[in-house]
Write a protein that holds these residues in place. Structure first.
Motif, PDB file in Angstrom:
ATOM      1  N   LEU A 138     -17.775  35.706  15.478  1.00 30.36           N
ATOM      2  CA  LEU A 138     -16.409  36.120  15.133  1.00 30.36           C
ATOM      3  C   LEU A 138     -16.067  37.480  15.733  1.00 30.36           C
ATOM      4  CD1 LEU A 138     -16.152  35.055  11.384  1.00 30.36           C
ATOM      5  CD2 LEU A 138     -14.864  34.110  13.287  1.00 30.36           C
ATOM      6  N   LEU A 139     -17.044  38.389  15.734  1.00 34.43           N
ATOM      7  CA  LEU A 139     -16.808  39.707  16.320  1.00 34.43           C
ATOM      8  C   LEU A 139     -16.544  39.593  17.817  1.00 34.43           C
ATOM      9  CD1 LEU A 139     -19.516  41.738  14.380  1.00 34.43           C
ATOM     10  CD2 LEU A 139     -17.040  42.046  14.214  1.00 34.43           C
ATOM     11  N   GLY A 140     -17.209  38.644  18.457  1.00 40.36           N
ATOM     12  CA  GLY A 140     -16.941  38.388  19.872  1.00 40.36           C
ATOM     13  C   GLY A 140     -15.518  37.920  20.094  1.00 40.36           C
ATOM     14  N   HIS A 141     -15.035  37.028  19.202  1.00 44.47           N
ATOM     15  CA  HIS A 141     -13.638  36.566  19.296  1.00 44.47           C
ATOM     16  C   HIS A 141     -12.673  37.737  19.085  1.00 44.47           C
ATOM     17  CE1 HIS A 141     -15.157  32.625  19.583  1.00 44.47           C
ATOM     18  NE2 HIS A 141     -15.230  32.308  18.300  1.00 44.47           N
ATOM     19  N   ALA A 142     -12.991  38.576  18.102  1.00 42.12           N
ATOM     20  CA  ALA A 142     -12.128  39.725  17.823  1.00 42.12           C
ATOM     21  C   ALA A 142     -12.080  40.671  19.022  1.00 42.12           C
ATOM     22  CB  ALA A 142     -12.634  40.471  16.580  1.00 42.12           C
ATOM     23  N   LEU A 143     -13.237  40.894  19.648  1.00 46.67           N
ATOM     24  CA  LEU A 143     -13.299  41.793  20.793  1.00 46.67           C
ATOM     25  C   LEU A 143     -12.517  41.238  21.980  1.00 46.67           C
ATOM     26  CD1 LEU A 143     -14.562  44.513  21.540  1.00 46.67           C
ATOM     27  CD2 LEU A 143     -16.509  43.264  22.476  1.00 46.67           C
ATOM     28  N   LEU A 201     -12.358  40.579  11.789  1.00 42.85           N
ATOM     29  CA  LEU A 201     -13.287  41.663  11.461  1.00 42.85           C
ATOM     30  C   LEU A 201     -13.685  41.622   9.990  1.00 42.85           C
ATOM     31  CD1 LEU A 201     -14.601  44.172  12.830  1.00 42.85           C
ATOM     32  CD2 LEU A 201     -12.684  45.498  11.965  1.00 42.85           C
ATOM     33  N   LEU A 202     -12.712  41.379   9.117  1.00 41.15           N
ATOM     34  CA  LEU A 202     -13.002  41.283   7.681  1.00 41.15           C
ATOM     35  C   LEU A 202     -13.892  40.074   7.377  1.00 41.15           C
ATOM     36  CD1 LEU A 202      -9.439  42.149   6.349  1.00 41.15           C
ATOM     37  CD2 LEU A 202     -11.506  43.498   5.948  1.00 41.15           C
ATOM     38  N   GLN A 203     -13.582  38.954   8.017  1.00 41.16           N
ATOM     39  CA  GLN A 203     -14.399  37.762   7.805  1.00 41.16           C
ATOM     40  C   GLN A 203     -15.822  37.992   8.290  1.00 41.16           C
ATOM     41  OE1 GLN A 203     -12.848  34.266   9.736  1.00 41.16           O
ATOM     42  NE2 GLN A 203     -14.494  32.929   8.999  1.00 41.16           N
ATOM     43  N   ALA A 204     -15.958  38.632   9.449  1.00 39.53           N
ATOM     44  CA  ALA A 204     -17.290  38.923   9.984  1.00 39.53           C
ATOM     45  C   ALA A 204     -18.064  39.850   9.057  1.00 39.53           C
ATOM     46  CB  ALA A 204     -17.165  39.546  11.366  1.00 39.53           C
ATOM     47  N   SER A 205     -17.374  40.845   8.491  1.00 38.90           N
ATOM     48  CA  SER A 205     -18.030  41.768   7.575  1.00 38.90           C
ATOM     49  C   SER A 205     -18.565  41.039   6.349  1.00 38.90           C
ATOM     50  CB  SER A 205     -17.030  42.857   7.152  1.00 38.90           C
ATOM     51  OG  SER A 205     -17.618  43.719   6.205  1.00 38.90           O
ATOM     52  N   ALA A 206     -17.754  40.121   5.811  1.00 35.82           N
ATOM     53  CA  ALA A 206     -18.196  39.357   4.640  1.00 35.82           C
ATOM     54  C   ALA A 206     -19.381  38.459   4.992  1.00 35.82           C
ATOM     55  CB  ALA A 206     -17.031  38.526   4.100  1.00 35.82           C
ATOM     56  N   LEU A 207     -19.330  37.844   6.166  1.00 39.18           N
ATOM     57  CA  LEU A 207     -20.433  36.975   6.591  1.00 39.18           C
ATOM     58  C   LEU A 207     -21.711  37.777   6.812  1.00 39.18           C
ATOM     59  CD1 LEU A 207     -18.526  34.642   9.078  1.00 39.18           C
ATOM     60  CD2 LEU A 207     -19.615  33.940   6.933  1.00 39.18           C
ATOM     61  N   GLU A 208     -21.575  38.968   7.371  1.00 39.56           N
ATOM     62  CA  GLU A 208     -22.762  39.808   7.569  1.00 39.56           C
ATOM     63  C   GLU A 208     -23.382  40.165   6.222  1.00 39.56           C
ATOM     64  OE1 GLU A 208     -24.038  43.939   9.834  1.00 39.56           O
ATOM     65  OE2 GLU A 208     -22.260  43.876   8.566  1.00 39.56           O
TER      66      GLU A 208
END
Length: 469
Positions: free
Chosen positions: A335-340, A317-324
């Protein structure tokens, strides 16, 4: 201590009497410690500590029945009644009764919250001292990758370095809990005084040191806080928490370059772990260096690849936030899909992914369904309630959106984004005066870019150029 000895007992402040109790316990004088607690004082009654000290005095005297009977006297109205199960468990372990202690240990860890790491180490060391290496290993594995070098020692059958096994250490632990509760109630001076007494009672109690550092930083005594936090050695089981607190204190004081140096130094060592890279990512994200932050979080995720789902999804989630933030949405979405997939009922993931889709106009039915599910799972989370209201507003149901956004604004009056959303919805509904009131409330806490947009709305009203994204 010299000053306190010259004070009449009835006029001795609470923190001063606690200091005298700590001194008695350091001298192995349990009787004097109990007598001090029994003294009447104009400053307040300390009888709520008595059952614990009586229990540990009996335990230190090798009288388990008396020790457990003392804890039986704890009333529900006792300020520290919640500590009864953990003290009972620790006393049972002191006498080798590991099977009897196990249900209590399980009960305590379920509600340990911020104390979980320390308590797991304390229970692990107690199990080892009782000769039960299997239970020690099991309890420390509950920390996953956060166990660090101390956890590795436990798994090798060696003490992790945190023991709560006598009256002095138990008293120190009680003071930490009391200080935290008073701090939560916004008492300014007593929490710091009690944390200092906790450190005096048990200098090895690094939890007291970390707590003191955090509280000093929150009171703008940053240099004092740093001195305290840096006294926690790198081999201490709570060294990760000390470094996290050090970095937070520096960021809070807008000393971000220093914070970055601390985080970078931690990842340059030989025993670099998940927490070190996650900490580096946090600092870089705070500095808006999102590409580098994403890389740091990615490294943390790699190191946690074999960890439990509850350890892995927050890093994704943190990595996805930084990428966004770095405008790399397709990678963030993946990544959010993997997290979900790891945590399908986690409100934070559902809200993040649903809201991000909403902002981009992607698959609006799915986005709204995700946010609705997140809101059902966390109905008291104002940010998620805001997301739901904004999703409904985006879909044209303005009246319904205003009701939900108003509820979110009441839940978190200080969040600028919520008030801006409410203002936009009110303006579109024709409630111009109420809209300007909401935007003005948002302006109080908004950051620069959002503040400029709010000022434009207050001057000219809502336009496509000034609408919230």
């Amino acid at each position: 201590l010299r000053l306190v000895r010259n004070l009449p007992a009835a006029e001795t402040p609470i923190e001063a009497r606690m200091l005298q109790v700590a001194e008695a316990l350091r001298s192995n004088d349990n009787s004097r410690a109990i007598a001090l607690l029994n003294q009447k004082s104009e400053a307040g009654d300390l009888g709520f500590v008595l059952p614990f000290l009586q229990a540990w005095a009996a335990a230190d005297a090798k009288q388990p029945a008396r020790a457990l009977a003392a804890l039986d006297s704890l009333g529900k109205g006792n300020l520290l009644a919640g500590l009864g199960p953990e003290n009972r468990a620790l006393i049972l372990l002191k006498f080798g009764r590991t099977a009897d202690a196990q249900p209590l240990v399980d009960q305590v860890l379920k509600t340990a919250a911020g104390r979980e790491s320390r308590l797991r180490f304390a229970f692990a060391d107690a199990y080892l001292a009782a000769g039960d290496r299997a239970r020690a290993s099991a309890v420390i594995r509950g920390l996953g990758t956060a166990a660090g070098p101390g956890g590795e020692r436990v798994l090798q059958g060696k003490p992790g370095g945190i023991a709560i096994d006598n009256g002095r250490r138990a008293f120190s632990e009680m003071l930490i809990v009391l200080a935290a509760e008073l701090n939560r109630l916004r008492n300014e001076k007593m929490p710091i005084a009690l944390s200092q007494v906790a450190r005096y009672a048990a200098p090895e109690n690094s939890a007291a040191t970390v707590m003191l550092g955090l509280m000093l930083a929150r009171r703008d005594r940053v240099d004092d806080a740093l001195g305290v936090l840096r006294s926690v050695p790198m081999n201490d089981p709570l060294s990760l928490q000390a470094r996290d607190a050090e970095v937070r204190a520096l960021i809070g004081a807008n000393r971000k370059t220093e914070a970055l140096k601390v985080a970078q130094r931690a990842v340059s060592g030989q025993r670099t772990g998940v927490s070190d890279y996650a900490r580096l990512g946090d600092v870089l994200a705070n500095m808006k260096r999102y590409e580098e932050a994403a890389a740091a979080y990615a490294r943390a995720s790699q190191l946690a690849a074999h960890g439990r789902p509850e350890e892995r999804w927050p890093l994704l989630l943190l990595q996805a936030s930084a990428l966004e933030e770095a405008e790399r949405w397709p990678e963030a979405r993946q990544l959010l899909g993997h997290a979900l997939a790891l945590a399908p009922d986690e409100p934070l993931i559902l809200n993040f992914l649903g809201y991000a889709k909403l902002e981009r106009g992607e698959d609006l039915d799915t986005a709204e369904a995700m946010i609705r599910k997140a809101s059902a799972l966390a109905p008291d989370d104002a940010s998620i309630t805001d997301s739901l209201g904004w999703a409904i507003f985006k879909r044209g149901r303005t009246k319904e959106a205003i009701e939900i956004l108003s509820r979110a604004a009441k839940g978190d009056p200080a969040q600028a984004e919520i008030h801006e959303h409410l203002g936009d919805a009110l303006y579109k509904a024709g409630n111009r005066f109420e809209a300007r009131y909401a935007w003005s409330a948002a302006l109080l806490t908004a950051e620069e870019e959002v503040a400029a947009r709010l000022k434009a709305k207050l001057e000219t009203g809502l336009t496509p150029a000034t609408a919230a994204p």
